[in-house]
Design a protein around this motif. Sequence first.
Motif, PDB file in Angstrom:
ATOM      1  N   ALA A  18       0.824  -1.205   0.000  1.00  0.00           N
ATOM      2  CA  ALA A  18       0.000   0.000   0.000  1.00  0.00           C
ATOM      3  C   ALA A  18       0.857   1.253   0.000  1.00  0.00           C
ATOM      4  N   GLN A  19       2.023   1.178   0.642  1.00  0.00           N
ATOM      5  CA  GLN A  19       2.883   2.344   0.741  1.00  0.00           C
ATOM      6  C   GLN A  19       3.830   2.466  -0.448  1.00  0.00           C
ATOM      7  N   LYS A  20       3.886   1.455  -1.297  1.00  0.00           N
ATOM      8  CA  LYS A  20       4.800   1.491  -2.425  1.00  0.00           C
ATOM      9  C   LYS A  20       4.428   2.617  -3.380  1.00  0.00           C
ATOM     10  N   LYS A  21       5.407   3.352  -3.800  1.00  0.00           N
ATOM     11  CA  LYS A  21       5.204   4.400  -4.785  1.00  0.00           C
ATOM     12  C   LYS A  21       6.059   4.086  -6.004  1.00  0.00           C
ATOM     13  N   TRP A  22       5.413   4.113  -7.151  1.00  0.00           N
ATOM     14  CA  TRP A  22       6.012   3.605  -8.377  1.00  0.00           C
ATOM     15  C   TRP A  22       6.793   4.695  -9.099  1.00  0.00           C
ATOM     16  N   THR A  23       7.939   4.303  -9.639  1.00  0.00           N
ATOM     17  CA  THR A  23       8.687   5.176 -10.541  1.00  0.00           C
ATOM     18  C   THR A  23       8.206   4.933 -11.959  1.00  0.00           C
ATOM     19  N   LEU A  24       8.575   5.827 -12.868  1.00  0.00           N
ATOM     20  CA  LEU A  24       8.195   5.643 -14.265  1.00  0.00           C
ATOM     21  C   LEU A  24       8.780   4.356 -14.819  1.00  0.00           C
ATOM     22  N   GLN A  25      10.045   4.075 -14.500  1.00  0.00           N
ATOM     23  CA  GLN A  25      10.683   2.862 -14.993  1.00  0.00           C
ATOM     24  C   GLN A  25       9.953   1.612 -14.509  1.00  0.00           C
ATOM     25  N   GLU A  26       9.537   1.614 -13.251  1.00  0.00           N
ATOM     26  CA  GLU A  26       8.807   0.472 -12.707  1.00  0.00           C
ATOM     27  C   GLU A  26       7.449   0.316 -13.393  1.00  0.00           C
ATOM     28  N   CYS A  27       6.794   1.426 -13.651  1.00  0.00           N
ATOM     29  CA  CYS A  27       5.498   1.374 -14.340  1.00  0.00           C
ATOM     30  C   CYS A  27       5.644   0.781 -15.738  1.00  0.00           C
ATOM     31  N   VAL A  28       6.649   1.254 -16.469  1.00  0.00           N
ATOM     32  CA  VAL A  28       6.864   0.763 -17.833  1.00  0.00           C
ATOM     33  C   VAL A  28       7.196  -0.721 -17.821  1.00  0.00           C
ATOM     34  N   GLU A  29       8.120  -1.131 -16.961  1.00  0.00           N
ATOM     35  CA  GLU A  29       8.525  -2.539 -16.911  1.00  0.00           C
ATOM     36  C   GLU A  29       7.359  -3.433 -16.515  1.00  0.00           C
ATOM     37  N   TYR A  30       6.551  -2.989 -15.554  1.00  0.00           N
ATOM     38  CA  TYR A  30       5.413  -3.792 -15.121  1.00  0.00           C
ATOM     39  C   TYR A  30       4.380  -3.914 -16.237  1.00  0.00           C
ATOM     40  N   ALA A  31       4.146  -2.826 -16.941  1.00  0.00           N
ATOM     41  CA  ALA A  31       3.183  -2.854 -18.048  1.00  0.00           C
ATOM     42  C   ALA A  31       3.646  -3.800 -19.150  1.00  0.00           C
ATOM     43  N   LEU A  32       4.937  -3.773 -19.457  1.00  0.00           N
ATOM     44  CA  LEU A  32       5.462  -4.638 -20.515  1.00  0.00           C
ATOM     45  C   LEU A  32       5.362  -6.112 -20.139  1.00  0.00           C
ATOM     46  N   ASP A 226       7.138  10.737  -5.097  1.00  0.00           N
ATOM     47  CA  ASP A 226       6.898  12.147  -4.779  1.00  0.00           C
ATOM     48  C   ASP A 226       7.999  13.081  -5.279  1.00  0.00           C
ATOM     49  N   ASP A 227       8.920  12.564  -6.076  1.00  0.00           N
ATOM     50  CA  ASP A 227      10.018  13.404  -6.553  1.00  0.00           C
ATOM     51  C   ASP A 227       9.478  14.619  -7.290  1.00  0.00           C
ATOM     52  N   ASP A 228      10.122  15.726  -7.050  1.00  0.00           N
ATOM     53  CA  ASP A 228       9.746  16.964  -7.736  1.00  0.00           C
ATOM     54  C   ASP A 228      10.555  17.049  -9.021  1.00  0.00           C
ATOM     55  N   TYR A 229       9.950  16.594 -10.115  1.00  0.00           N
ATOM     56  CA  TYR A 229      10.668  16.526 -11.384  1.00  0.00           C
ATOM     57  C   TYR A 229      10.861  17.926 -11.952  1.00  0.00           C
ATOM     58  N   GLU A 230      12.112  18.290 -12.045  1.00  0.00           N
ATOM     59  CA  GLU A 230      12.425  19.550 -12.701  1.00  0.00           C
ATOM     60  C   GLU A 230      12.454  19.318 -14.211  1.00  0.00           C
ATOM     61  N   LEU A 231      12.442  20.408 -14.924  1.00  0.00           N
ATOM     62  CA  LEU A 231      12.448  20.296 -16.381  1.00  0.00           C
ATOM     63  C   LEU A 231      13.742  19.635 -16.845  1.00  0.00           C
ATOM     64  N   ILE A 232      13.576  18.601 -17.677  1.00  0.00           N
ATOM     65  CA  ILE A 232      14.732  17.867 -18.182  1.00  0.00           C
ATOM     66  C   ILE A 232      15.232  18.569 -19.445  1.00  0.00           C
ATOM     67  N   VAL A 233      16.440  19.020 -19.397  1.00  0.00           N
ATOM     68  CA  VAL A 233      17.006  19.728 -20.545  1.00  0.00           C
ATOM     69  C   VAL A 233      17.760  18.731 -21.413  1.00  0.00           C
ATOM     70  N   GLY A 234      17.284  18.514 -22.620  1.00  0.00           N
ATOM     71  CA  GLY A 234      17.952  17.608 -23.542  1.00  0.00           C
ATOM     72  C   GLY A 234      18.522  18.368 -24.712  1.00  0.00           C
ATOM     73  N   ASP A 235      19.473  17.747 -25.375  1.00  0.00           N
ATOM     74  CA  ASP A 235      20.104  18.398 -26.525  1.00  0.00           C
ATOM     75  C   ASP A 235      19.512  17.932 -27.836  1.00  0.00           C
ATOM     76  N   ILE A 236      18.364  17.237 -27.759  1.00  0.00           N
ATOM     77  CA  ILE A 236      17.769  16.695 -28.975  1.00  0.00           C
ATOM     78  C   ILE A 236      17.357  17.803 -29.935  1.00  0.00           C
ATOM     79  N   LEU A 237      16.967  18.978 -29.380  1.00  0.00           N
ATOM     80  CA  LEU A 237      16.551  20.081 -30.247  1.00  0.00           C
ATOM     81  C   LEU A 237      17.731  20.730 -30.958  1.00  0.00           C
ATOM     82  N   ASP A 238      18.962  20.407 -30.522  1.00  0.00           N
ATOM     83  CA  ASP A 238      20.134  20.935 -31.215  1.00  0.00           C
ATOM     84  C   ASP A 238      20.400  20.194 -32.525  1.00  0.00           C
TER      85      ASP A 238
END
Length: 444
Positions: A18-32, A226-238
């Motif tokens: 009940a207390q488990k909080k899922w990360t994005l990676q865990e969500c993706v892996e579980y869904a797959l 509960d991580d406070d995700y800051e904006l991820i800066v990628g260089d893909i737009l370069d």
Amino acid sequence: MKKIIILIAVILTFNVQAQKKWTLQECVEYALQNNISIQQSELDVNVADLDKNQALMNFLPNLNANGSYNINTGANINPATNQFENATFRSASGGLSSGINIFNGLANWKTLQRAKLNKVATEYRLDKMKDDISLFVANSFLQILSNRELLKVLVAQNGVTQENIKNTEQLVEAGVLPQGDLLELKATDATQKQQIIVAENNLFISKLGLAQTLQLKDYEVFDIVDDDYELIVGDILDKKPSEIAEKAKEEVNDVKIAKANFELSKKDLELARTSYYPTLSGFFGYNTRWASSQVNPFTGENIPFIDQLYLFDGTSIGLQLNIPIFNRSNVRNNVKRSKINVDRLQLQLEQAELDLESTVYQAYNDTKNAKKSYEAALQTEEARKLAYEYAKERYDVGLSNSFDFNQSRTAYENSQSDVVRTKFDYIFRLKVLEFYFGIPINLN
């Protein structure tokens, strides 16, 4: 005592889940691992693997056994003497036969090649489904984050409103501000609390949607980290859009599937043409027989069972050639159909490449615009904050009316919501663009 320990263990296990909080990676892996559509596609891969194994087995000769046992009455042919006998007798026969394909226009070889291509195509389809699920989960995950941030903004705004109510009460009591201003703030407080309830519901629904996508039964307690995700800066737009599009043709499975289907159609055409060729096969057979009425002509005694098997056995070996002469144009028409299918799938491949290129360019522009919108929202928020602080200072000393103050406050609150909305919209579009370039989906 043992039952109590087991009960405690179950309760602790439930609390941990009940207390488990899922990360994005865990969500993706579980869904797959648990998605039903993916499991069905994995079964398709297994079937394709069986088809490939069967194509390999087709190169081997076959081997069959046969046998029969009969009770004959009246006039029947004795299988041992091959003579008619008007008597009741028992008979049996058995044999082995084997055949091997020597030449059939290389159909077996081309079937094996097609089976290998088909397995690759089914694996591409499985990979595409995994990619689609991963993107859907990522979008759902970011939607939860967005709704959570919007809820925090609304709660913070309401906290400011309640503080303003306290200050205004004092100003009203001092006769600096009219009673109407206080009533206006209390109405704003009620409205904000309604907005908080709606935001809480939106957050719950977004969590529920992701939990159901993951097929979790305890969706009521599902939550993400509960991580406070800051904006991820990628260089893909370069990178240039053309560079991303070329890379996408190698990474995205839509084009891979189209290419595999095109190769399969060409192999089907080759298989259709093998029917023009003659076929040559070899065969070998062994058989023997027994009859209860078979007697030795010299002694008049019945010939024993084992002796008859040796006496009346025989073998056959040979070649069989079949030459197609006229088949009512079936082969010719099948070849024509296969040619049409090759042309059709070639066009589908070209269309898939064009669609992917258009999608990449659109995703690139959407990401650039989303970045600009986010940066503009930040600037707007800063300007609205300064305007709100100035309006509050004037309102607190009675130099501004409640209408002007509420207008400034509403504009500032809307700008805060816009920052949250544009931030997560930019993050998702950035992740999609990186996906086209072959970068795995994550928020690190």
